[in-house]
Enzyme design. Structure first.
Site, PDB file in Angstrom:
ATOM      1  N   LEU A 138       0.895  -1.231   0.037  1.00  0.00           N
ATOM      2  CA  LEU A 138      -0.201   0.068   0.047  1.00  0.00           C
ATOM      3  C   LEU A 138       0.883   1.156  -0.003  1.00  0.00           C
ATOM      4  O   LEU A 138       1.955   1.160   0.648  1.00  0.00           O
ATOM      5  CB  LEU A 138      -0.868  -0.114   1.242  1.00  0.00           C
ATOM      6  CG  LEU A 138      -1.942  -1.026   1.457  1.00  0.00           C
ATOM      7  CD1 LEU A 138      -2.659  -0.947   2.653  1.00  0.00           C
ATOM      8  CD2 LEU A 138      -2.867  -1.139   0.205  1.00  0.00           C
ATOM      9  N   ASP A 139       0.483   2.416  -0.633  1.00  0.00           N
ATOM     10  CA  ASP A 139       1.275   3.631  -0.772  1.00  0.00           C
ATOM     11  C   ASP A 139       1.559   4.060   0.744  1.00  0.00           C
ATOM     12  O   ASP A 139       0.385   3.607   1.798  1.00  0.00           O
ATOM     13  CB  ASP A 139       0.699   4.365  -1.619  1.00  0.00           C
ATOM     14  CG  ASP A 139       0.370   4.065  -2.766  1.00  0.00           C
ATOM     15  OD1 ASP A 139       1.203   3.311  -3.495  1.00  0.00           O
ATOM     16  OD2 ASP A 139      -0.712   4.626  -3.680  1.00  0.00           O
ATOM     17  N   LYS A 140       2.590   4.788   0.963  1.00  0.00           N
ATOM     18  CA  LYS A 140       2.666   5.478   2.393  1.00  0.00           C
ATOM     19  C   LYS A 140       1.446   5.925   2.834  1.00  0.00           C
ATOM     20  O   LYS A 140       1.024   5.545   4.038  1.00  0.00           O
ATOM     21  CB  LYS A 140       3.789   6.503   2.241  1.00  0.00           C
ATOM     22  CG  LYS A 140       3.967   7.262   3.437  1.00  0.00           C
ATOM     23  CD  LYS A 140       5.140   8.373   3.298  1.00  0.00           C
ATOM     24  CE  LYS A 140       5.202   8.977   4.723  1.00  0.00           C
ATOM     25  NZ  LYS A 140       6.255  10.337   4.459  1.00  0.00           N
ATOM     26  N   THR A 142      -1.744   5.663   2.240  1.00  0.00           N
ATOM     27  CA  THR A 142      -3.044   4.646   1.908  1.00  0.00           C
ATOM     28  C   THR A 142      -2.849   3.878   3.315  1.00  0.00           C
ATOM     29  O   THR A 142      -2.011   2.894   3.458  1.00  0.00           O
ATOM     30  CB  THR A 142      -2.978   4.110   0.841  1.00  0.00           C
ATOM     31  OG1 THR A 142      -2.829   4.816  -0.442  1.00  0.00           O
ATOM     32  CG2 THR A 142      -4.364   3.241   0.743  1.00  0.00           C
ATOM     33  N   ARG A 239      -5.588   6.076  -7.647  1.00  0.00           N
ATOM     34  CA  ARG A 239      -5.235   7.330  -7.473  1.00  0.00           C
ATOM     35  C   ARG A 239      -5.085   8.098  -8.982  1.00  0.00           C
ATOM     36  O   ARG A 239      -5.625   8.914  -9.331  1.00  0.00           O
ATOM     37  CB  ARG A 239      -4.062   7.754  -6.739  1.00  0.00           C
ATOM     38  CG  ARG A 239      -4.366   7.176  -5.299  1.00  0.00           C
ATOM     39  CD  ARG A 239      -2.771   7.275  -4.714  1.00  0.00           C
ATOM     40  NE  ARG A 239      -2.193   8.465  -4.534  1.00  0.00           N
ATOM     41  CZ  ARG A 239      -0.759   8.637  -4.281  1.00  0.00           C
ATOM     42  NH1 ARG A 239       0.039   7.354  -4.062  1.00  0.00           N
ATOM     43  NH2 ARG A 239      -0.065   9.916  -4.167  1.00  0.00           N
TER      44      ARG A 239
END
Length: 309
Positions: A138-140, A142, A239
């Site tokens: 997961l993105d930082k 998110t 996104r």
């Protein structure tokens, strides 16, 4: 010293891609791991280095050198983890917003991997020294549910489920604007942004197919709460896709409009549900993570405004 493996190709095996052939032959390994061995020169066919898409021929002699596992030099750190489930093969985490998943340039400490090294005795080594156990990320900024593999066997199974789309992921996002359709499918290829290499974009050059399903959960006039389901797993997919249709995720520092009307650091995007088949028992398992407080506060504010308008 590492391990050496040798294979002699028969008539019946001829014609198969080298990476696919070796993935079938080497126990508890993934195709991506095999491809890394090939690209690093650790696989030779008839004493020559070839590419992963080489078609094996009858009487070919293949030598595979498995390098020694590098000693892990990352630091185990006592960082609190929100653990939703754990057994001998997998661990399910509710990742907090702001936590980086694995060490990389500029972030060698304070990551999920650092925390996992302190918590777990064993993690899958398939994704290398810097990303032990990490099957997907997961993105930082998110938040939400994600699975980590504690064994190579689990890693191979989970990676295959994600690739074959038998594992499913459901996200919740607060986006700018009023999405008029109740549901839809965004099918648009994603690749590196043509002018900003730190960003991804919908592009038809050097890209991969990407598909996101969305469903409107709640409308607030200038904002919409949507549920998104990934049918592919591209970098920044939700996104990028939401921006592509004109509804960027609220708070997104990379793809959003820049203005920030709410108290949230990072994008209002949350991994709400993960559905997998257990890599050993094959039991269907569904894990959920409640919305974080910052997203709940935004929704509360939007609902109050809707009530008064």
């Amino acid at each position: 010293m590492g391990n050496e493996m040798y294979y002699h190709i028969s008539e019946s095996q001829a014609g198969e891609r080298l990476d696919i052939f070796l993935t079938k032959q080497i126990p508890d390994t993934s195709r991506s791991a095999v491809q890394r061995l090939i690209s690093s020169g650790d696989v030779k066919v008839n004493k020559k280095i070839v590419k992963a898409n080489y078609k094996v021929q009858a009487l070919d002699d293949i030598q595979v050198s498995i390098p020694e596992i590098k000693k892990l030099e990352l630091t185990a750190e006592e960082i609190p983890l929100a653990i939703l489930y754990e057994d001998n093969d997998i661990i399910i985490i509710n990742k907090s917003r702001g936590m980086v998943v694995h060490p990389a340039a500029g972030n060698y400490n304070g990551t999920l991997v650092n925390a996992l090294l302190e918590h777990c005795e064993d993690l899958s080594g398939i994704n290398g020294v810097a990303r032990p156990g990490i099957v997907h990320r997961l993105d930082k900024d998110t938040s939400g549910v994600m699975v980590v593999a504690k064994s190579d066997r689990a890693h191979v199974s989970l990676a295959k489920q994600i690739k074959d789309r038998t594992a499913s992921r459901r996200y919740l996002a607060i986006v700018y604007g009023n999405i008029k359709e109740d549901h839809g499918v965004i099918k648009a290829p994603i690749g590196r942004h043509p002018s900003d290499r730190k960003k991804m974009a919908v592009t038809f050059t050097n890209s991969k197919e990407a598909t996101t399903k969305f469903r409107v959960m709640e409308r607030f006039g200038d904002y919409t709460l949507v549920e998104c389901k990934l049918l592919t797993g591209r970098t920044h997919q939700i996104r990028v896709h939401m921006t592509y249709i004109g509804h960027s995720v609220v708070g997104d520092p990379k793809y959003g409009p820049g203005r920030m009307p709410f108290s949230i650091i990072g994008q209002a995007l949350h991994s709400a549900e993960l559905r997998i088949s257990h890599p050993v028992t094959e039991e269907i398992m569904i894990f959920t993570a409640p919305l974080p407080e910052d997203m709940e506060m935004i929704l509360k504010e939007l609902r109050q405004k809707n009530t008064y308008n």
